[in-house]
Scaffold this active site. Structure first.
Site, mmCIF file in Angstrom:
data_model
loop_
_atom_site.group_PDB
_atom_site.id
_atom_site.type_symbol
_atom_site.label_atom_id
_atom_site.label_comp_id
_atom_site.label_asym_id
_atom_site.label_seq_id
_atom_site.Cartn_x
_atom_site.Cartn_y
_atom_site.Cartn_z
ATOM 1 N N ASP A 12 0.898 -1.015 0.038
ATOM 2 C CA ASP A 12 -0.047 -0.064 -0.023
ATOM 3 C C ASP A 12 1.017 1.341 -0.021
ATOM 4 O OD1 ASP A 12 1.072 0.512 2.587
ATOM 5 O OD2 ASP A 12 -1.081 0.171 3.471
ATOM 6 N N CYS A 69 2.744 -3.663 3.885
ATOM 7 C CA CYS A 69 2.034 -2.266 4.285
ATOM 8 C C CYS A 69 2.815 -1.825 5.471
ATOM 9 C CB CYS A 69 0.570 -2.712 4.508
ATOM 10 S SG CYS A 69 0.249 -3.756 5.979
ATOM 11 N N THR A 71 2.606 -2.037 8.962
ATOM 12 C CA THR A 71 2.765 -3.059 9.622
ATOM 13 C C THR A 71 2.921 -4.275 9.333
ATOM 14 O OG1 THR A 71 0.569 -3.244 10.456
ATOM 15 C CG2 THR A 71 1.652 -1.814 11.721
ATOM 16 N N HIS A 102 7.836 -24.966 8.555
ATOM 17 C CA HIS A 102 6.469 -25.399 9.349
ATOM 18 C C HIS A 102 5.198 -25.000 9.136
ATOM 19 C CE1 HIS A 102 9.241 -25.607 13.189
ATOM 20 N NE2 HIS A 102 9.781 -26.044 12.306
ATOM 21 N N HIS A 137 4.196 -31.553 10.228
ATOM 22 C CA HIS A 137 3.521 -30.046 9.871
ATOM 23 C C HIS A 137 2.291 -30.065 8.949
ATOM 24 C CE1 HIS A 137 6.775 -28.529 12.475
ATOM 25 N NE2 HIS A 137 7.628 -28.979 11.768
#
Ligand code: RB5
Length: 151
Positions: A12, A69, A71, A102, A137
């Site tokens: 963004d 973005c 965060t 994993h 996994h």
């Protein structure tokens, strides 16, 4: 390990600068990044760009995706709503290694306001070099996929 991979990348407005650095890094590493934008810092809504990358991963035109973005949180929340996507918000190389080994993550999310460009490039390299370990996994991912199928 992903060699010469098609990587879909988008951001963004908060992630445009880091995106440019990572596109350059991907090219340097011999990958073929597809940059889904945006190309300037005008305000946009991260879901509109998240879905460009998730579509490319789901239709097979990209083997992995990268979403940036401020965060990384909005991008990871959005990407993980899309069936077939396992998006991992990573702040360290340890996160990136585990996300592939994993969690078989197919989208890497980064925060441009939380992770500097040098570290972000290292995280990206580890993510691309990672390999899913399967076994126990896979059992867990099958359970995640079963939850996804219910909605
Ligand atoms: C934009 O200001 C910011 O909210 C966005 O880039 C992102 O951090 C959202 O999760």
């Amino acid at each position: 390990t992903v060699r010469m991979a098609n990587i879909a990348i988008a951001a963004d407005h908060a992630g445009v600068g880091l995106k440019a650095e990572l596109v350059a890094e991907l090219k340097k590493l011999g990958h073929a990044p597809t940059d889904f934008g945006p190309m300037d810092t005008r305000s946009v809504d991260y879901p509109d760009y998240a879905t460009k990358v998730t579509s490319a991963v789901n239709d097979g035109s990209a083997s992995l995706g990268v979403l940036i973005c401020g965060t990384g949180i909005g991008m990871s929340m959005t990407a993980n709503k899309v069936h077939g996507i396992r998006a991992a918000l990573c702040h360290s190389e340890f996160d990136a290694r585990a996300a592939r080994a994993h969690n078989d993550a197919n989208v890497l999310c980064l925060g441009a306001r939380t992770t500097g460009p040098g570290l972000a490039a290292e995280i990206l390299k580890v993510f691309l070099a990672g390999a899913f370990e399967g076994g126990r996994h896979q059992t867990r991912i099958d359970k995640v996929t079963a939850i996804e199928a219910k909605r």
